[in-house]
Design an enzyme around this catalytic site. Structure first.
Site, PDB file in Angstrom:
ATOM      1  CG  ASP A 177      -0.170  -0.027   2.538  1.00 47.13           C
ATOM      2  OD1 ASP A 177      -0.582   0.678   3.485  1.00 47.13           O
ATOM      3  OD2 ASP A 177       0.840  -0.748   2.618  1.00 47.13           O
ATOM      4  CD  GLU A 224       6.259   2.372  11.991  1.00 45.54           C
ATOM      5  OE1 GLU A 224       5.459   2.574  11.058  1.00 45.54           O
ATOM      6  OE2 GLU A 224       7.474   2.128  11.827  1.00 45.54           O
ATOM      7  CE1 TYR A 283       5.246   2.824   5.817  1.00 45.66           C
ATOM      8  CE2 TYR A 283       3.081   2.279   5.032  1.00 45.66           C
ATOM      9  CZ  TYR A 283       4.229   1.925   5.699  1.00 45.66           C
ATOM     10  OH  TYR A 283       4.323   0.677   6.239  1.00 45.66           O
ATOM     11  CE  LYS A 316       1.993  -2.954   8.922  1.00 46.05           C
ATOM     12  NZ  LYS A 316       1.816  -2.980   7.460  1.00 46.05           N
ATOM     13  CE  LYS A 319      -0.745   0.811   7.021  1.00 47.71           C
ATOM     14  NZ  LYS A 319       0.180   1.164   5.925  1.00 47.71           N
ATOM     15  CD  GLU A 341       1.166   0.454  10.497  1.00 48.21           C
ATOM     16  OE1 GLU A 341       0.351   0.334   9.571  1.00 48.21           O
ATOM     17  OE2 GLU A 341       2.383   0.636  10.316  1.00 48.21           O
ATOM     18  CB  SER A 343       1.368  -6.611   8.163  1.00 47.15           C
ATOM     19  OG  SER A 343       0.866  -5.697   7.195  1.00 47.15           O
TER      20      SER A 343
END
Lengths: 386, 364
Positions: free
Chosen positions: A57, A213, A386, A253, A170, A211, A324
């Site tokens: 993604d 992170e 990202y 995640k 996600k 997620e 993942s």
């Protein structure tokens, strides 16, 4: 009539008042039994034994960072060609890939033969997922911390994605460790926005991957990361409870618990595994169907070895523990491809190799064959977004 | 929230974790013999025995001096303060009697409930003042775990957000203080069975309460591996017109726990509330047969459900001591079996047919 309207207005105000004062005491079921069953089934399929997720993604901007180093222009066609060589991998990936996360653009792209990617993946029994967040935005008054946006119109977007073949979503939140972070606000705000996202997804038959992170940037040690991970995850699960999210129909995640990239101490896979599993055991309720780790900046081999160690950790682990992975599944494939048509088969082979390795790691059965080649190179990019 | 200031050394953690594991060793549970003086009054009145210190000592002696094989089913005994300093007929202090059987000694440390102003009769629990010093002394006097009971109730407007938050917080403070003094805290957020609510309502409330409890424990840096949870089972209210089977109670209970209690908690020791002895055993047994993954021990911390028959057999008469001890030992053994899902009351269905009772009228 005016009198009636006034009466109804007053009644509604009274109802509102009563509803607020009885806030935690009555359940107003968010999901029907059928909706719950569907969500749980989807989640279980994604993390079926030996399976994990291909995170394909990468946003347009992130794809630039992948394609530039191999000298490929970041065009829509190149992105399509690249995802094609992943998605057309042969039946060997059917036993190790349970789900693929798409970026919006990719969901509506097709193979050379005109087969829609979403349909292609779904027809081979792999669950289709979609990244639905709209990136990080700063939290004013903090030390460079962020929350994540994307809630506006999310319900309608999810409904459409469900029609277009997606069964999971996600959403990535980001926290960082430093002397002053993560702050209470960052922890609370990110946990809350993750819970809102999760709640909205479930209303639309979409399993939310949650997620939170925690970046590996910094010189903190393993213990510090474990401590912060525990605090963050405790807040996440409190928020999910407050927002009435059905845990059995979610996936987590998280980052593995690792030392920061600039930490002078190095830790073994077993130490990472123990810290990670301990943190999860202290925070993630057993009802959560699966934990699918992000690879962060780990190399392909590192990510497999660590996942393997996690699955061999001698503590009771009541959820599936799998992958993942984005970079950690694709680095070698990208390097082998370099944009050349002639390299496509070889590139796909590299992807299949990593998929199989991680499928084994998710069962604690992976035997590392050394760290030679692209698989061993650290994929760490400072302050990754990202 | 960014830096850890470790509250416990590795050695302290190890000690706490080992104590907790010992209490909930396979097949074992807890005898809650910590009835306060007032509560003992209620028990003794029922069998027409005067509520004086000697009678209380006598009854506890009856329980504590059963055959040492009781240790196969009992991993811990919770004491009331007075009892900790009383002696058996043999002249030995009670904690010593218990310890010599290989059973862990625990102590009730809360000082009862106190009203939460502005609520619909809700409460918090007091007892934090000087708790650290008290715990240190109890540790010296042979205790290795403690218990603190908070109470919530279900009604149209309860439990309120305040009651949930306040009780969770005070439980976390208590737990933190205990661990500093080498005592494993049993965390008890009891939701009373009073009311006409159904099973689903109790499950919902239980999930909210437990989520708050574990968030508070995290915020207070409590070491979960060195704690135990003492919750209510998920049941309908006493006046609920609908009746639910042990299998339904079990499924609702285990589902609620799976959604809230981290796997690092070594054991969950249910309170019996107002359940009969047999009910409490059947429900515990069903809980241990639920076909869902249960990463913690699921056992008992029973007061009345271990002692009712013994009290009734005793009637305050020395001649009845053996019969009373038999009754207690029998319940202990049965609950030990129930904690493994192995209790087979004569005339009931076997495990296979029990499983068919899990088909839900609603999805939990």
């Amino acid at each position: 009539c005016a009198l009636c309207q006034d009466f109804h207005l007053k009644m509604n105000l009274i109802r509102l008042f009563l509803a607020k004062s009885a806030n935690m005491t009555h359940q107003y079921p968010a999901l029907t039994p059928e909706q719950k069953k569907e969500l749980q089934d989807i989640a279980e399929r994604i993390v079926a034994p030996g399976k994990g997720i291909l995170a394909a993604d990468e946003s347009t901007g992130s794809m630039a960072k992948r394609l530039n180093p191999i000298g490929v222009e970041n065009t829509e066609e190149n992105r399509r060609r690249y995802r094609q060589l992943l998605f057309t991998a042969d039946e060997r990936i059917n036993s190790c890939i349970g789900g693929v996360i798409f970026f919006h653009e990719t969901l509506y792209q097709s193979t050379d033969d005109g087969v829609n990617f979403s349909k292609l993946i779904k027809d081979r029994g792999i669950v289709v997922g979609i990244k639905v967040d709209k990136g990080v935005v700063p939290l004013a008054g903090t030390n460079g911390e962020t929350t994540t946006q994307g809630l506006d119109g999310l319900s309608e977007r999810c409904a459409q994605y469900k029609k277009d073949g997606a069964d999971f979503a996600k959403w990535r939140c980001v926290l960082k460790i430093s002397d002053t972070t993560p702050s209470e606000l960052a922890i609370f705000e990110n946990a809350n926005v993750l819970a809102r996202y999760a709640s909205i997804c479930q209303q639309n038959g979409i399993v939310p991957i949650v997620e939170p992170e925690i970046l590996p940037d910094g010189d903190h040690d393993l213990k510090r990361c474990q401590y912060v991970s525990e605090k963050v995850l405790a807040a996440v699960y409190k928020a999910l409870s407050d927002h009435h999210v059905y845990l059995e129909g979610t996936l987590l995640k998280p980052n593995m618990v690792t030392a920061g990239h600039s930490c002078p101490n190095k830790y073994s896979a077993e130490e990472i595994a123990m810290a990670t599993v301990t943190a999860l055991r202290r925070t993630v309720p057993p009802a959560v169907t699966g934990v699918t780790f992000l690879s962060g900046g780990q190399s392909e081999e590192e990510a497999s070895v660590n996942l393997n160690a996690i699955n061999n950790c001698p503590l009771a682990k009541p959820w599936a523990l799998t992958f993942s992975y984005g970079r950690a599944l694709q680095a070698s494939a990208l390097n082998a491809w370099k944009g050349e048509l002639n390299n496509e088969k070889a590139a796909t082979e590299e992807f299949i190799k990593r998929a199989e390795a991680n499928g084994l790691a998710a069962q604690g059965k992976y035997e590392s064959s050394g760290t030679a080649g692209a698989a061993g190179q650290s994929l760490y990019v400072a302050n990754h977004a990202y | 929230m960014t830096h850890q200031f470790p509250s416990l050394s590795p050695e302290q953690k190890k000690e706490l974790s080992e104590i907790a594991q010992k209490i909930v060793a396979p097949g074992k549970g807890i005898l809650a013999a910590d009835e306060s003086t007032g509560t003992m009054g209620k028990r003794l009145q029922k069998i027409n025995v005067e509520n004086n210190e000697e009678n209380r000592r006598c009854f506890r002696d009856l329980l504590f001096s059963v055959d040492p094989s009781i240790a196969n089913s009992i991993g811990g005994v919770i004491f009331f303060h007075e009892t900790l300093y009383q002696k058996a007929n043999s002249g030995k202090l009670f904690p010593q009697v218990i310890k010599e059987k290989g059973i862990v000694v625990g102590i009730k440390v809360d000082k009862g409930t106190a009203g939460l102003n502005g609520t619909d009769g809700e409460t918090t629990t007091q007892g934090l003042d000087g708790l650290s010093e008290r715990c240190a002394q109890y540790k010296k006097d042979g205790c290795d775990f403690a218990k603190w009971r908070c109470v919530l109730k279900i009604s149209d407007g309860c439990p309120s957000a305040l009651a949930i938050a306040e009780n969770a917080n005070v439980l976390a403070r208590y737990a933190s203080i205990c661990q500093q003094n080498g005592l494993v805290p049993i965390v008890e957020p009891e939701i009373l069975p009073d009311g006409d609510h159904d099973l689903q309502r109790c499950q919902y409330v239980t999930e909210k309460v437990l989520a708050a409890v574990y968030k508070a424990l995290s915020d207070h840096h409590v070491y979960l591996e060195g704690t135990l949870l003492k919750p209510n089972m998920v049941t309908a209210g006493h006046s609920c017109p609908k009746k639910f089977t042990p299998a339904e109670v079990a499924m609702a209970t285990v589902t609620a726990l799976r959604r809230t209690v981290p796997a690092s908690v070594p054991g969950i020791c249910f309170l019996s509330g107002g359940q009969s002895e047999e009910e409490a055993s059947l429900n515990l047994n069903a809980i241990n047969q639920v076909p869902l993954l249960r990463p913690w021990k699921l056992t008992f911390s029973y007061g009345r459900a271990l002692q009712a028959s013994a009290l009734a057999a005793w009637q305050g008469k020395a001649a009845n001591m053996k019969a009373a001890q038999e009754a207690f030992s029998t319940r202990a053994k049965i609950n030990g079996q129930a904690s493994k899902g192995e209790y087979k009351p004569s005339g009931t269905a076997d495990t296979a047919s029990m499983k068919s009772l899990y088909t839900a009228s609603y999805v939990y």
